[in-house]
Every structure is written in structure tokens, then in C-alpha cells.
Design a protein around this motif. Structure first.
Motif, PDB file in Angstrom:
ATOM      1  N   PRO A  65       0.867  -1.236  -0.046  1.00  0.00           N
ATOM      2  CA  PRO A  65       0.116  -0.126   0.016  1.00  0.00           C
ATOM      3  C   PRO A  65       1.020   1.165  -0.027  1.00  0.00           C
ATOM      4  O   PRO A  65       1.988   1.268   0.529  1.00  0.00           O
ATOM      5  N   SER A  66       0.135   2.316  -0.569  1.00  0.00           N
ATOM      6  CA  SER A  66       1.195   3.603  -0.576  1.00  0.00           C
ATOM      7  C   SER A  66       0.058   4.562  -0.958  1.00  0.00           C
ATOM      8  O   SER A  66      -0.830   4.461  -1.839  1.00  0.00           O
ATOM      9  N   THR A  67       0.031   5.628  -0.370  1.00  0.00           N
ATOM     10  CA  THR A  67      -0.556   7.128  -0.748  1.00  0.00           C
ATOM     11  C   THR A  67       0.342   8.025  -1.365  1.00  0.00           C
ATOM     12  O   THR A  67       0.260   8.258  -2.828  1.00  0.00           O
ATOM     13  N   ARG A  68       1.272   8.456  -0.427  1.00  0.00           N
ATOM     14  CA  ARG A  68       2.268   9.571  -1.046  1.00  0.00           C
ATOM     15  C   ARG A  68       3.025   9.455  -2.142  1.00  0.00           C
ATOM     16  O   ARG A  68       3.065  10.065  -3.284  1.00  0.00           O
ATOM     17  N   THR A  69       3.742   8.078  -2.079  1.00  0.00           N
ATOM     18  CA  THR A  69       4.962   7.691  -2.955  1.00  0.00           C
ATOM     19  C   THR A  69       4.253   7.406  -4.318  1.00  0.00           C
ATOM     20  O   THR A  69       4.922   7.858  -5.473  1.00  0.00           O
ATOM     21  N   ARG A 118       7.613  -0.590  -5.355  1.00  0.00           N
ATOM     22  CA  ARG A 118       7.553  -0.778  -3.878  1.00  0.00           C
ATOM     23  C   ARG A 118       7.207  -2.082  -3.653  1.00  0.00           C
ATOM     24  O   ARG A 118       6.398  -2.816  -4.280  1.00  0.00           O
ATOM     25  N   HIS A 146      14.409   3.406   1.530  1.00  0.00           N
ATOM     26  CA  HIS A 146      13.478   4.327   0.527  1.00  0.00           C
ATOM     27  C   HIS A 146      14.064   5.618   0.224  1.00  0.00           C
ATOM     28  O   HIS A 146      13.928   6.742   1.072  1.00  0.00           O
ATOM     29  N   GLN A 149      12.314   9.033  -0.236  1.00  0.00           N
ATOM     30  CA  GLN A 149      11.680   9.528   0.842  1.00  0.00           C
ATOM     31  C   GLN A 149      13.063  10.531   1.621  1.00  0.00           C
ATOM     32  O   GLN A 149      12.630  11.455   1.866  1.00  0.00           O
ATOM     33  N   PRO A 272       7.544  11.048   7.826  1.00  0.00           N
ATOM     34  CA  PRO A 272       7.216  10.500   6.423  1.00  0.00           C
ATOM     35  C   PRO A 272       5.895  10.265   5.977  1.00  0.00           C
ATOM     36  O   PRO A 272       5.616  10.208   4.750  1.00  0.00           O
ATOM     37  N   GLY A 273       4.989  10.037   7.097  1.00  0.00           N
ATOM     38  CA  GLY A 273       3.577   9.406   6.875  1.00  0.00           C
ATOM     39  C   GLY A 273       3.582   8.039   6.512  1.00  0.00           C
ATOM     40  O   GLY A 273       4.661   7.571   5.956  1.00  0.00           O
ATOM     41  N   PRO A 274       2.567   7.321   6.783  1.00  0.00           N
ATOM     42  CA  PRO A 274       1.077   8.049   7.390  1.00  0.00           C
ATOM     43  C   PRO A 274       1.274   8.062   9.031  1.00  0.00           C
ATOM     44  O   PRO A 274       1.988   7.355   9.549  1.00  0.00           O
TER      45      PRO A 274
HETATM   46  N1   CP Z   1       6.340   8.011   3.112  1.00  0.00           N
HETATM   47  C1   CP Z   1       5.747   7.106   2.428  1.00  0.00           C
HETATM   48  O1   CP Z   1       6.278   6.479   1.794  1.00  0.00           O
HETATM   49  O2   CP Z   1       4.146   7.047   2.501  1.00  0.00           O
HETATM   50  P1   CP Z   1       3.434   5.986   1.550  1.00  0.00           P
HETATM   51  O3   CP Z   1       3.455   4.797   2.250  1.00  0.00           O
HETATM   52  O4   CP Z   1       1.919   6.644   1.632  1.00  0.00           O
HETATM   53  O5   CP Z   1       3.609   6.083   0.187  1.00  0.00           O
END
Ligand code: CP
Length: 316
Positions: A65-69, A118, A146, A149, A272-274
């Protein structure tokens, strides 16, 4: 892209891929950051797109899962006028037993030039370089690295401090399972920063000092004089519940609260989130004027544009 080419001159990366920052030297990291600053300006324009990589195709392979990346790489490719296809594990032929190697080679056979990956397995990005001819960017492989990031963290820090030399950076939390911590440690120490890692013994890798960092288990010590605090996400999906007695206790010992911001009135706070609100950071810290979490996200697009551009431009 004339203006960008003149800024970066004929400098190129020594590497064909971005798999991690342990192998990148200070000149290469600085080149990526300089290039990202140029793209950052372009992202402020009404038309945030350059024609540089028209006809270039990127596959965004996200098996975790990922939102930002994921969105950030997608936007970065689009801002460069490249084509990008998104691929997730579920709903694909991986569920019918196809291997990562066969999947990647089939996608590359459709004339894809670069892959972003990823994956939950450390080394997955390295493995992909042996399967396909195109460039590979690691978007997070297990607890290994990563790199983009860390690069966006560096770009964000550089907006507040002129130099990394002797900058005091504290990385707080789940160091053992954090690819973000590892990439940041490599990049920050390469650029001359003084890095302290802070967290419970159970989340601290053995012999982490060998990476050139100081270790403390006391949050107050980590925050006393630091210029930058990077709070990490508790990665419950990687270690279950066993290594931390409770999230409430974790927050009491390692969570950043408003009083920490009052005691160190200079430090900026990254994550780095989330974010697990109320665990790593209290709401008041997330919303504090010295929290730069959303700047990190904005800078992520520029950094990924820079990495894609530099790897695509290099004819090695
Ligand atoms: N910082 C980061 O990798 O966020 P995601 O998991 O949302 O991609």
C-alpha cells in the motif's frame, strides 16, 4: 528544459538505478537536490508541466500500500510529460502464480523504459535490475531503503538550514523496521550531519552505531539541542504488537507533544507519513508552524521528477 540543463551542466549520476542511498556520494545527492530545486520552481507555475520526457514510459509497480509515494511518482512522471502505468499486485496475474520476474519482463516487453517498485521484500528493487534492461527506482523495499523519501526529507530540511554540515538531526521511533531511517542515515551522514537515533531498545537495530550515529533511548536527550526531529511511523504491520507494550506507553515515552516544541524553540519536525495521530505525534505538533510534513509531500514530487529526469537523461 534548456534552463534546467544549464543549471545541472553535464553532471550525471554514476548509477544506472536508484536502489538506495548507501552507494550515492555527496556530489550525487547534491545534484539530485539541486535538480529538484529547479523542478520545485516549475511546480509553482500555473502550467506545471515540461515536455522533457515526452515519449518516455514508466511503470509504477506497487506491491505494498502507498498513498504519497505512488501518487507522487505518478504526478512527477506526468509533470515531465512521460507516460506512466500503475500496476498493483491484486487483480493482476501475480494472483495466478506469475512470478515478479515474468511480470516485470512482460511489462517491459510493452516498451516500458523505467520501473518504480515498492515491495515488502528487502532487495526486490535489486532483483528487478537483474530481470529488466530499464532503469529501476526503489520506492521502498521492506525495511531496507526508501531513497526518494530521504531525498525529499533532505530537500525540505535544506529549505530551513543552509548546510547539512554538523546539522543535528534526531530520528525517533521504530529504527529497526524503518527503511526511511536507513536511507536518511546514509544520506545525512554522507553530507556531514550529526545523526542521533532514539527509540526503545526493542526497536533499535544491534550495532546501529556502526552507521555513524549516536544512540539514545531518552526522547528528551534526543530533542535537547537538535535542529531537526524526524519522527517515524510505528510499523505495526511489520512486527505485530509484541515489541511495544502499548501505543499509549509508546506515546508517553517517544511521542512528540506540544511541550517538546516549547522546550526546543528552533527545531523543525518531519514525519514520512502516514502519521498515527496521538502515537508518534500529537495533533498540536502535526499542526504546529514548525511541522513541515506537508512541505515534505510537496517536495516529494520535485525530488521524484529530479530522480526520473537524471536517470532517464544518463545514457550509461
Ligand atoms: N512516506 C511514504 O512512503 O508514504 P506512503 O506509504 O503513503 O507512500
Amino acid at each position: 528544459m534548456q534552463e534546467l540543463a544549464s543549471q545541472t551542466g553535464s553532471q550525471v549520476l554514476r548509477h544506472r538505478h536508484l536502489l538506495g542511498l548507501s552507494a550515492y556520494n555527496a556530489e550525487e545527492i547534491s545534484l539530485i537536490l539541486e535538480t529538484a530545486r529547479e523542478f520545485r520552481q516549475i511546480l509553482e507555475r500555473p502550467i506545471k508541466r515540461v515536455p522533457t520526457l515526452r515519449g518516455f514510459t514508466i511503470a509504477n509497480l506497487f506491491f505494498e500500500p502507498s498513498t504519497r509515494t505512488r501518487i507522487s511518482f505518478e504526478l512527477a512522471a506526468k509533470r515531465l510529460s512521460a507516460d506512466i502505468v500503475n500496476f498493483g499486485g491484486s487483480g493482476s496475474s501475480l494472483s495466478k502464480g506469475e512470478t515478479l520476474k515474468d511480470t516485470a519482463q512482460n511489462i517491459e516487453a510493452m516498451k516500458v523504459d523505467m520501473a518504480v517498485i515498492r515491495h515488502s521484500s528487502p532487495g526486490a528493487a535489486h532483483f528487478l535490475t537483474r530481470c529488466i534492461k530499464g532503469r529501476v527506482i526503489n520506492a521502498g523495499d521492506g525495511a531496507h531503503e526508501h531513497p526518494t523519501q530521504a531525498l525529499l526529507d533532505l530537500l525540505t530540511i535544506s529549505e530551513h538550514y543552509e548546510s547539512f554540515s554538523d546539522l543535528r538531526v534526531s530520528i525517533i521511533g521504530d529504527i529497526a523496521h524503518s527503511r526511511v531511517a536507513r536511507s536518511n542515515i546514509f544520506a545525512l551522514t554522507t553530507l556531514g550531519a550529526q545523526v542521533t537515533v532514539c527509540g526503545p531498545q526493542t526497536l533499535m537495530p544491534v550495532q546501529i552505531e556502526k552507521l555513524g550515529v549516536q544512540v539514545t533511548h531518552h526522547l528528551d536527550d534526543a530533542l535537547l539541542d537538535c535542529d531537526v526531529a524526524i519522527a517515524l511511523r510505528i510499523q505495526r504491520e511489520r512486527f505485530g504488537a509484541s515489541l511495544v507494550p502499548s501505543l499509549r506507553e509508546y506515546n508517553a515515552l517517544y511521542g512528540l507533544r506540544e511541550d517538546h516544541m516549547h522546550r526546543n524553540t528552533g527545531m523543525i519536525v518531519l514525519h514520512p507519513g502516514p502519521v498515527n495521530r496521538g502515537v508518534e505525534l500529537d495533533d498540536s505538533v502535526i499542526e504546529h508552524e514548525r511541522s513541515v510534513i506537508l512541505d515534505q509531500v510537496t517536495n516529494g514530487v520535485a525530488v521524484r521528477m529530479a530522480v526520473i529526469y537524471l536517470l532517464a537523461s544518463d545514457s550509461n
